[in-house]
Structures are given as structure tokens and as C-alpha cells.
Design an enzyme around this catalytic site. Structure first.
Site, PDB file in Angstrom:
ATOM      1  N   VAL A 102      75.099  49.186  -1.274  1.00 30.44           N
ATOM      2  CA  VAL A 102      76.496  49.096  -0.862  1.00 30.44           C
ATOM      3  C   VAL A 102      77.116  47.802  -1.376  1.00 30.44           C
ATOM      4  O   VAL A 102      78.283  47.748  -1.765  1.00 30.44           O
ATOM      5  CB  VAL A 102      76.616  49.196   0.673  1.00 30.44           C
ATOM      6  CG1 VAL A 102      78.039  48.916   1.131  1.00 30.44           C
ATOM      7  CG2 VAL A 102      76.172  50.563   1.143  1.00 30.44           C
ATOM      8  N   ALA A 103      76.317  46.733  -1.400  1.00 28.87           N
ATOM      9  CA  ALA A 103      76.837  45.455  -1.889  1.00 28.87           C
ATOM     10  C   ALA A 103      77.246  45.533  -3.355  1.00 28.87           C
ATOM     11  O   ALA A 103      78.175  44.849  -3.787  1.00 28.87           O
ATOM     12  CB  ALA A 103      75.780  44.364  -1.695  1.00 28.87           C
ATOM     13  N   GLU A 109      83.411  49.424  -3.218  1.00 28.30           N
ATOM     14  CA  GLU A 109      84.001  50.534  -2.466  1.00 28.30           C
ATOM     15  C   GLU A 109      85.520  50.546  -2.531  1.00 28.30           C
ATOM     16  O   GLU A 109      86.146  51.611  -2.519  1.00 28.30           O
ATOM     17  CB  GLU A 109      83.561  50.454  -0.990  1.00 28.30           C
ATOM     18  CG  GLU A 109      82.077  50.639  -0.758  1.00 28.30           C
ATOM     19  CD  GLU A 109      81.303  49.336  -0.934  1.00 28.30           C
ATOM     20  OE1 GLU A 109      80.073  49.379  -0.897  1.00 28.30           O
ATOM     21  OE2 GLU A 109      81.955  48.285  -1.126  1.00 28.30           O
ATOM     22  N   ASP A 128     110.008  62.235 -32.170  1.00 31.81           N
ATOM     23  CA  ASP A 128     110.985  63.207 -32.617  1.00 31.81           C
ATOM     24  C   ASP A 128     112.234  62.455 -33.066  1.00 31.81           C
ATOM     25  O   ASP A 128     112.338  61.241 -32.874  1.00 31.81           O
ATOM     26  CB  ASP A 128     111.302  64.165 -31.465  1.00 31.81           C
ATOM     27  CG  ASP A 128     111.971  65.443 -31.935  1.00 31.81           C
ATOM     28  OD1 ASP A 128     112.112  65.625 -33.147  1.00 31.81           O
ATOM     29  OD2 ASP A 128     112.356  66.251 -31.076  1.00 31.81           O
ATOM     30  N   ASP A 153     111.742  66.506 -26.979  1.00 30.89           N
ATOM     31  CA  ASP A 153     112.653  67.029 -25.974  1.00 30.89           C
ATOM     32  C   ASP A 153     112.733  68.539 -25.982  1.00 30.89           C
ATOM     33  O   ASP A 153     113.261  69.132 -25.045  1.00 30.89           O
ATOM     34  CB  ASP A 153     114.066  66.448 -26.166  1.00 30.89           C
ATOM     35  CG  ASP A 153     114.623  66.735 -27.547  1.00 30.89           C
ATOM     36  OD1 ASP A 153     113.879  67.309 -28.380  1.00 30.89           O
ATOM     37  OD2 ASP A 153     115.782  66.376 -27.803  1.00 30.89           O
ATOM     38  N   ASP A 209     108.091  71.015 -28.765  1.00 30.37           N
ATOM     39  CA  ASP A 209     107.299  69.784 -28.683  1.00 30.37           C
ATOM     40  C   ASP A 209     106.194  69.869 -27.631  1.00 30.37           C
ATOM     41  O   ASP A 209     105.314  69.009 -27.596  1.00 30.37           O
ATOM     42  CB  ASP A 209     108.199  68.594 -28.335  1.00 30.37           C
ATOM     43  CG  ASP A 209     109.236  68.315 -29.401  1.00 30.37           C
ATOM     44  OD1 ASP A 209     108.855  68.307 -30.579  1.00 30.37           O
ATOM     45  OD2 ASP A 209     110.415  68.141 -29.060  1.00 30.37           O
ATOM     46  N   ASN A 247      80.821  40.570  -5.450  1.00 32.58           N
ATOM     47  CA  ASN A 247      79.625  41.403  -5.314  1.00 32.58           C
ATOM     48  C   ASN A 247      78.371  40.589  -5.601  1.00 32.58           C
ATOM     49  O   ASN A 247      77.315  40.804  -4.997  1.00 32.58           O
ATOM     50  CB  ASN A 247      79.694  42.595  -6.266  1.00 32.58           C
ATOM     51  CG  ASN A 247      80.558  43.710  -5.724  1.00 32.58           C
ATOM     52  OD1 ASN A 247      81.317  43.483  -4.782  1.00 32.58           O
ATOM     53  ND2 ASN A 247      80.453  44.885  -6.299  1.00 32.58           N
ATOM     54  N   GLU A 284      77.544  38.704  -2.630  1.00 32.11           N
ATOM     55  CA  GLU A 284      76.934  39.534  -1.580  1.00 32.11           C
ATOM     56  C   GLU A 284      75.480  39.863  -1.906  1.00 32.11           C
ATOM     57  O   GLU A 284      74.629  39.939  -1.004  1.00 32.11           O
ATOM     58  CB  GLU A 284      77.728  40.830  -1.424  1.00 32.11           C
ATOM     59  CG  GLU A 284      79.142  40.621  -0.901  1.00 32.11           C
ATOM     60  CD  GLU A 284      80.030  41.851  -1.078  1.00 32.11           C
ATOM     61  OE1 GLU A 284      81.151  41.857  -0.528  1.00 32.11           O
ATOM     62  OE2 GLU A 284      79.609  42.814  -1.765  1.00 32.11           O
TER      63      GLU A 284
END
Length: 948
Positions: free
Chosen positions: A320-321, A325, A367, A669, A673, A735, A738
Site C-alpha cells: 500500500v505504501a 492510491e 481543414d 467541421d 471530416d 512514497n 513511507e
């Protein structure tokens, strides 16, 4: 594949449902008739082939055919069920890893004896993270998508039909092959039809072919050939701009040419953006590292005698570290901020990830009509009596002046009378517009600028006869009765054709013989206008003997009144936008259905072409090239114009550019296209003048139709990418802070984790998301458009980004490790005596969590700039970042001091001295980063072009 090479399909491709791409039987009791033969047959044979009559179909036959062929409408755009779109949010690799982790943690809770409430809290927290990310991603995408069935807006709702010989107005969806429809100027064509009567009819095929000029239509048979080029056929999605006619329907719904383009667009896969590819790659690598690290630590701790479930939860905490998340939610919301910024600049982005893709755009295939130009023909120069007269003002609004207008009044009066167009004043939200041929509309506007009222002139000099424009003669003539009963013929058309029929020229109101030197002068004036890229018309008159003279009398012995030069004016802001793209290293290729000379003239006006001899290739030439030849053409570094191209050509060009590693944006347009818009990395449609099918296929819509908005959007996209890198550095650096304490505790023999998984989730979602969002909202830097686009293959985590993550994360990790082990060793308690409820342990893990939060506050300030000092950029220039950082610290204080939160996170209250120590570590991190930037700024300039 071009229209010329496309396989011909038979009448009634659609039978009771969507087309399958194979031919079906024609109407009952009729022989097969290919679509190309419809144009080659005489009118009676066409009607017979389609099982119809000049009185139209009977109601009984109509009912039979409606059951057989289905309604005259296109299949609705499938967007998938809501639950499927929501479920797709859980297929992201981060989400899968977290869902599996949550499920295993739930299992560990049930298998544990005794059951640990902290394990259940962890499982619920991980599941909550997944649901939060999915909810944010779904809400952003769902709010950006449009649910309207856009293609249906291109099809007229009602049409006039002959049924049983009676004229009726019916819903267009009720048309069937064999119906006889009645068309008038201004009508939208409801299906693909063969004309059986035509009076001065002309259509605007721009939505299908991209060609802006109205095209004359006839009822007579024409030689077999490409259907779109048949002069006796009209097609769904186009408009009748002049004249009247009757036509018999030979294809409806998805069997029409418009339906062919729809199927082409529907079949084109939506391309992944560079960021999608980079995030997917990052997710795989991070998930792999997280799983591998967790597995290794699990294998190390199990032999040491640790309980199996506790060891598993510990390893899960490591995983998880490592998994960011909050990244999916942060990324989605940050991109949404970019979407809102672009919307304020008139660029609506329908897909969030397209925001970043704009920043990596390396080629824009644009165009012409309606994109670079205003799609409003404008007279800019008149020539009369041997003198040029400039005309100011652009567009259909009759605002402007003519230099010395008196000599050209008769020229403009004659041009206005010899016209079938009508100038419509503004009503409500609609501006001035032209009904009919835009060239004739431009002449009406010029007449108004000269002080004439075309409507009054028509009343004073009514028309009594007309010889419509013909492509062979290249002329149009009308006969009018003057107030004294005299008849005059007025003729306009191609200068050389008209000049050959003139024997005199008007000189200050006097008829003067047209000598050879004067002819040369007139021809030179016409060539001079054409050389400026103007469309040139000549206007002449003569007195007529009777109200209906034969054509050869009307168009002979004419008196030349003068010349009119006009063009479709480019948007005023386009030139600067093109220059900005060049400065940013973005290549612009014009891809249009118009004539090469017209395309080159516009390209020169807006700055796309500056060299004397640009490379110009037509659709026919592209057909002759294999993939290798096309790659060689596109690889040339010179200026490139692609003209007279079909939808298949555009898709092939886009594919070839992508094959070369380019990130391609396509503007357009028209319905023609749509396939290329969808196939491109970035499809850009016009919002005001564009068709709904183009807007549906595109991922970005320009609300103001301005090419300049594309340049702004590219700059904003680059800024978004820079900001994404900033908050990635911010998110991943902590991270490390951690993970390192957990690894250090493992190898030091400490039995517990220095930070729990629930604490990590609180940091990732509670303290880090808002600052990351604030970093994502950093304003665009001034130099963002002064560098070339980044390569498609460039990684989101480049060496410089990874190095900076390790540098900042390493400092944070050293700090939190120091405060944790300082607390542990200062207590004098042996490692083996520590439990989860030990006050010293709870203070230590609180110090770790608070240390990461505080250091992240300083880290957020540090990553705002790459080289420039944050103090020079201004600490207060992003107040949202300061507010978000203060919120994170406040949340950490609540976790430390509030008893309910203490119970959840197993934390303890910190002393003021503890906060002071943590603040000192954070300031050290900011000082170290400022020192790194100082070294970069003062490093000698490298030979590769580095800067001080």
C-alpha cells in the site's frame, strides 16, 4: 481509399435495420441497378428502375418499402450502459491491485484469531479508496460526454414529397427509396436522390466533400463514374443553395453517402493518448515493484517467527505504501481543471486525457473552409474604367467602404441583378447570412457597401428571363425590363470567357470600343487579381431587343463593366496562431477538399506557406502512392498541402503520420471530416459552424471556431503535462518516505511497522491530494510554447523526474527514520517489549506520519519550479497550494489530538517541540532543493544548448 476507388453499392443497402455492407435486392419486381447507373440513366428509366412514377409512390407501396428498408435515419451513437461505464473504472491496474489487497485483508481479518479491528479498518479503507477513485473518474467522464444523438441533427426533420400525385410534408425519417421529393433553395437534402427536374439548381456539398464552392446540378443523364461527382445527384446532409428541383430517392438512412461516412467514423478506433500509455506503463511497473517488495519482505519475516497473519498485513502495508492510491483521483481532477481552463479559452474537451495529449501534439492537419477562413466570401477589390477600387470590411455584414465608389456602382448594380442569392439581415442570435450561392452573396454585400439596395433594384428593374450558369459556358445571364420599358441583359462569369464576348467597355458611363491594348489591360488586371489568390468575375451588359432573346444574342456584343475580385477571408487571429505553432515546433499540414490554387492562396495568407514552391498533392496523386511513397511524402520537411482529398485519404494520412511517431491533431467541421477526427490522437471540431457528426467524432470542440484556440489549447496541454510531472514528483517522493522506515525497521529487527497502512492511506488521500491538485492548477509558464513538442516515446518518468523523486524522497526518508528511531531509542525499551498499544510506539508512528505531512508541505513549495527559485517565483502566487498544505497539517493535528481519530490511527498527541523538529526537517528539504536549483542555474552552458 478514394470515392473513385470505393466499391459501388446497390439501391437499398439498408433493409429493416443497420447496413451490413452487402447489397440487397432492389424494390419489388425491379432489376438490380448499381448506384453509378442511377446517374447514367435517362429520367424515365431511373423512375422505372426504382419502381416509382412522376406522381410518386402510393401509400400502400410506401408501407411495404418502409418495412423492408427501415426508417430514413442513422443508427444512434452507442455509448454503452451506465453500469458498464462505471464498471470500467475498476479495470485500472491500480484499482485491481487495491481491490485484491482489500479482499485478501478481509480474508485475513476473518481468519485471524483473535480478529484485529485494525485489519478490518485497513480492508475498509482500501475499498473506500477504490470506490472514491472510481466515483471521481466516472463523474468526470460522464459529465464531459454528450448524450445527444448528434448525427440526427444533420438530417432535416421534414421534407416535401409527392404521394399519390399529391404534395405532402412528411417527416424525413418516413422517406423510402422511390419517393419523389420536392426541393427548393435553402432546403436540406433528406436522402440520396437522383434529380428528375432541375431549374438553376446548385448544392453545397461541403459537409461531404469539403469543397466550399456551390456546385450546379442538372437532371440530364451523365456518364457513369464516381457517385459523389455525378452532377445529377444530391445527397443527404447537403443543402440546395439555389434553384428548385424534383428528385427520386435511391438510398436512405445508413445506405446513403452520409451513412458511409458514419460507418467509416464508427469503425475507426479511438486512439490512446500518450498519457494513457504512460500511466498504464507506470501502473504496471509500480504494481510490479509493490508486489515484489511485499513478497520479499513477507518471505524475510515469516522465518523469523512472526505470526503469519501479522506478517501478511505488514507486507500488505508495504504494498500500500508503494501504490499511489490518490493518483487516479488527482489525475482526473487535475485534468478536469485543465478542461475548465480550456473551456474559458473557447475549447471544450470531452475526454480528460485529451488535455495532456494536446501538449504533445507535433502535427496539426487542418481543414481550410470554416477553420482557417470565415466561410464568408468577400469582395475585396473591384476594377472599372481602368482603375482598381479597394473594398473594406469582411464577411456578409454590409459594413465597409469602397474607394471611389461612383465608378463601380453600375458594375455592382449589374452583378446584383444577375444573381439568385439573397442577403438575410440578422435575426436574434443569427448574424448576416446568405441564402444561395456565396459568390453572388458577396456581390450583394459589395453592392450595399456602394449604397445600392439590391431588393429595390430588382423591383425597379424586374427580371423577365434568365440563362442559368453552365460549367461549359462559365457564364450566367439575366434579362431585365427598365423603368422606361427598355430591356437590358446582364452577364457575369469567368473573365476570359466574358471578355471574348465583349466588343466594348464602359468608360465613365460611355460605351467605348474594346481595342486590343484595352483587352490586354483587362486580362492583366484579371491575372493580377488571380495572382493574389482572388476569385475573379467579370460583369457586362447589353441592350436587348425583346424580353426573351436567344442565348447567342444575350451573350454577344457585350459592354464590359468591370471585374470583381473576392475571397474567403482568413480569420484575423489565425496568422499569429500559425506563427505560435511554428515557434513551438508544431507542423501544420493543410488537408482540404478544395482546389489546389485556392488552398495555396489561403495557406499563404495565414502563414502556413511561405516558400515559393510548396509541395502540393491531390487525392488522385495520393491514390497512386503506396505506403512507402506516402511516408516519404510526409517525411519531407517542406511545406505540404493536400487538396481534393476524400475522408479515406484523411484517415490514411493520419495513420501514416502516427506510424512515423507523430502525435496528430486533426481539425474539421464537415461530416466528411468525422473519420479522421476520430482516428486522430486529437480530433478538433468547429463548434459554431461545424456539423454535429464532426463534433461527435472529435474529442475537442472549438466553441468560437478559431484556429487560434488550438494554439492556446496546445499551450495549456503542455502546461498540464508539466503540472502532472510536478505532482507526480510530489506524490512519489513521499512514497519513499513511507517505504524506507518500514524496510529500516525490518532489517533492524524492530517487530512493528513505523507507519501503518491506515496512516499511509490518510496521508495519500487526506494530506496529499489537495496539494497535488493545487500543483495541477499552477498557471501556464511564459516559455511553454518556446520549445518543440516532446517525443511520443518520452516517458512520464524520465531520468530527471526519477532523480528528483529519489532526491526529495531520500531527504524525507532520512528525516522520518531519524525521528522514529530517536523516539524508540530515547525510551530505553528493548525492541521485543514494544506492542501496538505502547505509548512510546504510538508517539513514534505519529511522529513519522506528521514528519511526512510536514515535509510534504515544504516539498510542494519546492517542486513548483524546475530551475527557478521558488522565492523568486513567489511563495504566495499559488494561494491554493498554501491553503491545501495548511489543511493537511491541520488534519494531521486532528489525527494526533482528537481521541476518536487517535483510536482509529493508534496515534498519540505530539508536543510543541516535536512539531518544531519536524518543521526543521521540512525546511532542510526546501533548502536542499533550492541548493540543487542554484547549482543547475549556475552550471556552465553545455555544448548541447544547456543554459545558465
Amino acid at each position: 481509399m478514394s470515392p473513385e476507388s470505393a466499391p459501388q453499392r446497390t439501391v437499398g443497402l439498408r433493409e429493416g435495420g443497420p447496413p451490413t455492407g452487402v447489397t440487397t435486392a432492389p424494390p419489388p419486381d425491379q432489376r438490380d441497378a448499381s448506384r453509378s447507373s442511377v446517374s447514367a440513366l435517362p429520367v424515365p428509366d431511373v423512375i422505372a428502375t426504382l419502381g416509382s412514377s412522376l406522381r410518386g409512390l402510393t401509400e400502400a407501396e410506401t408501407a411495404v418499402r418502409r418495412n423492408r428498408y427501415g426508417p430514413n435515419e442513422l443508427p444512434g451513437v452507442s455509448r454503452g450502459q451506465v453500469w458498464r461505464r462505471l464498471a470500467a473504472q475498476f479495470t485500472d491496474l491500480f484499482a485491481v491491485v487495491l481491490l485484491v489487497s482489500s479482499a485478501i485483508t478481509f480474508l485475513a481479518y476473518w481468519l485471524g484469531r483473535p480478529r484485529d479491528p485494525a485489519t478490518l479498518q485497513l480492508a475498509l479503507a482500501i475499498l473506500g479508496v477504490v470506490l472514491l477513485n472510481a466515483g471521481i473518474g466516472f463523474a468526470q467522464e460522464y459529465s464531459a460526454e454528450r448524450t445527444a444523438e448528434s448525427l440526427q441533427a444533420m438530417v432535416p426533420h421534414t421534407c416535401r414529397v409527392l404521394r399519390d400525385g399529391e404534395r405532402r410534408e412528411l417527416p424525413a425519417r418516413d422517406l423510402v427509396p422511390g419517393d419523389v421529393v420536392i426541393l427548393e433553395a435553402g432546403d436540406a437534402v433528406p436522402a440520396d436522390c437522383r434529380l428528375i427536374e432541375a431549374q438553376e439548381a446548385a448544392v453545397n456539398n461541403a459537409a461531404l466533400t469539403g469543397e466550399s464552392d456551390p456546385v450546379a446540378r442538372v437532371a440530364e443523364p451523365v456518364p457513369s463514374g464516381p457517385l459523389l461527382q455525378a452532377r445529377n445527384c444530391v445527397f443527404m446532409g447537403t443543402d440546395l443553395v439555389a434553384g428548385t428541383g424534383k428528385a427520386v430517392v435511391f438510398a436512405t438512412g445508413a445506405a446513403t453517402e452520409f451513412g458511409r461516412i458514419y460507418r467509416l467514423a464508427a469503425a475507426a478506433p479511438r486512439q490512446q493518448t500518450p498519457l494513457q500509455r504512460q500511466v498504464a506503463l507506470m501502473a504496471r511497473r509500480v504494481a510490479g515493484v509493490a508486489l515484489a517488495t511485499g513478497a520479499v519482505l513477507f518471505a524475510v519475516r515469516v522465518p523469523s517467527g512472526q505470526p503469519f497473519v501479522d506478517t501478511f498485513v505488514f507486507s500488505l502495508g508495504v504494498m500500500v505504501a508503494l501504490v499511489p492510491e490518490g493518483l487516479p483521483a488527482t489525475l482526473s481532477v487535475s485534468l478536469a481543471i485543465g478542461v475548465r481552463r480550456m473551456a474559458r479559452r473557447h475549447a471544450l474537451v470531452k475526454q480528460l486525457l485529451a488535455v495532456e495529449a494536446l501538449g504533445s501534439t507535433s502535427v496539426i492537419c487542418t481543414d481550410k473552409t470554416g477553420t482557417l477562413t470565415q466561410a464568408e466570401m468577400t469582395v475585396v477589390q473591384l476594377w472599372a474604367d481602368g482603375v482598381p477600387h479597394a473594398v473594406s470590411g469582411v464577411g456578409y455584414a454590409p459594413i465597409g467602404e469602397i474607394t471611389d465608389a461612383e465608378p463601380v456602382r453600375e458594375l455592382l448594380r449589374a452583378a446584383a441583378l444577375c444573381s439568385n442569392a439573397r442577403l438575410v439581415p440578422p435575426t436574434g442570435r443569427d448574424a448576416w447570412r446568405v441564402l444561395g450561392d456565396t459568390t453572388e452573396g458577396a456581390l450583394l454585400v459589395a453592392a450595399r457597401k456602394a449604397g445600392l439596395d439590391p431588393a429595390e433594384e430588382e423591383v425597379r428593374t424586374p427580371r423577365v428571363a434568365e440563362h442559368p450558369f453552365d460549367s461549359a459556358r462559365k457564364l450566367m445571364s439575366t434579362v431585365h425590363r427598365d423603368s422606361d420599358g427598355t430591356f437590358f441583359a446582364y452577364v457575369k462569369g469567368a473573365p476570359l470567357e466574358l471578355l471574348a464576348r465583349c466588343d466594348a467597355i464602359d468608360r465613365s458611363g460611355t460605351k467605348t470600343p474594346l481595342s486590343d491594348p484595352v483587352r490586354t489591360q483587362v486580362a492583366a488586371a484579371a491575372d493580377g487579381m488571380a495572382g493574389q489568390g482572388l476569385r475573379v468575375l467579370a460583369v457586362a451588359r447589353r441592350q436587348a431587343a425583346d424580353p426573351r432573346p436567344p442565348l447567342e444574342d444575350v451573350e454577344s456584343e457585350l459592354t464590359l463593366l468591370g471585374l470583381a475580385g473576392m475571397y474567403d477571408p482568413p480569420r484575423p487571429e489565425v496568422r499569429e496562431a500559425v506563427h505560435a505553432c511554428r515557434r513551438a515546433g508544431v507542423r501544420i499540414i493543410m488537408v482540404t477538399g478544395d482546389h489546389p490554387l485556392t488552398a495555396e492562396a489561403v495557406a499563404r495568407r495565414v502563414g502556413i506557406v511561405s516558400h515559393p514552391a510548396p509541395t502540393v498533392a491531390t487525392g488522385t496523386q495520393l491514390d497512386a502512392l503506396d505506403d512507402g511513397g506516402l511516408d516519404a511524402l510526409l517525411a519531407s520537411s517542406g511545406e505540404l498541402l493536400l487538396c481534393r482529398v476524400s475522408p479515406e485519404h484523411k484517415m490514411r494520412v493520419v495513420t501514416a503520420l502516427q506510424r512515423r511517431g507523430e502525435v496528430v491533431a486533426v481539425t474539421g467541421d464537415g461530416a466528411n471530416d468525422a473519420p479522421a477526427l476520430k482516428h486522430a490522437d486529437i480530433g478538433v471540431a468547429m463548434g459554431a459552424s461545424g456539423t454535429d457528426v464532426a463534433r461527435e467524432a472529435a474529442v475537442m470542440v472549438l466553441l468560437d471556431d478559431s484556429f487560434a484556440s488550438i494554439t492556446t489549447a496546445v499551450g495549456l496541454g503542455r502546461s498540464v503535462y508539466r503540472n502532472i510531472r510536478k505532482f507526480l514528483i510530489y506524490l512519489f517522493s513521499h512514497n519513499i518516505a513511507e517505504l524506507v522506515p518500514i524496510l529500516a525497521a525490518t532489517f533492524a529487527g524492530f517487530p512493528l511497522v513505523p507507519i501503518t497502512a491506515v496512516q499511509i492511506l490518510a496521508i495519500d488521500l487526506g494530506s496529499d491530494v489537495l496539494p497535488a491538485l493545487a500543483l495541477g492548477a499552477e498557471p501556464m509558464e511564459p516559455d511553454v510554447m518556446n520549445s518543440p513538442p516532446r517525443p511520443r516515446q518520452e516517458r512520464l518518468f524520465s531520468a530527471s523526474v526519477v532523480g528528483r523523486i529519489l532526491f526529495l524522497g531520500g531527504i524525507q526518508a532520512l528525516g522520518v527514520c531519524a525521528v522514529f528511531f530517536w523516539h524508540i531509542h530515547a525510551s530505553g525499551i528493548p525492541y521485543a517489549d514494544f506492542t501496538k498499544d505502547s505509548p512510546v510506539y504510538r508517539e513514534a508512528i505519529t511522529m513519522v506520519q506528521a514528519g511526512i505531512v510536514v515535509s510534504q508541505f515544504f516539498n510542494a513549495l519546492a517542486v513548483r519550479t524546475d530551475r527557478q527559485s521558488v522565492f523568486r517565483a513567489g511563495l504566495l502566487t499559488n494561494p491554493w497550494l498554501l491553503a491545501a498544505g495548511c489543511f493537511g497539517i491541520g488534519l494531521m493535528a486532528a489525527i494526533s489530538y482528537a481521541p476518536p481519530l487517535q483510536a482509529i490511527f493508534r496515534t498519540a498527541p505530539l508536543a510543541p517541540a516535536d512539531w518544531a523538529v519536524l518543521a526543521a526537517f521540512g525546511a532542510l528539504l526546501l533548502a536542499a532543493e533550492e541548493l540543487r536549483k542554484w547549482v543547475l542555474r549556475h552550471r556552465r552552458t553545455s555544448p548541447e544548448g544547456g543554459r545558465r
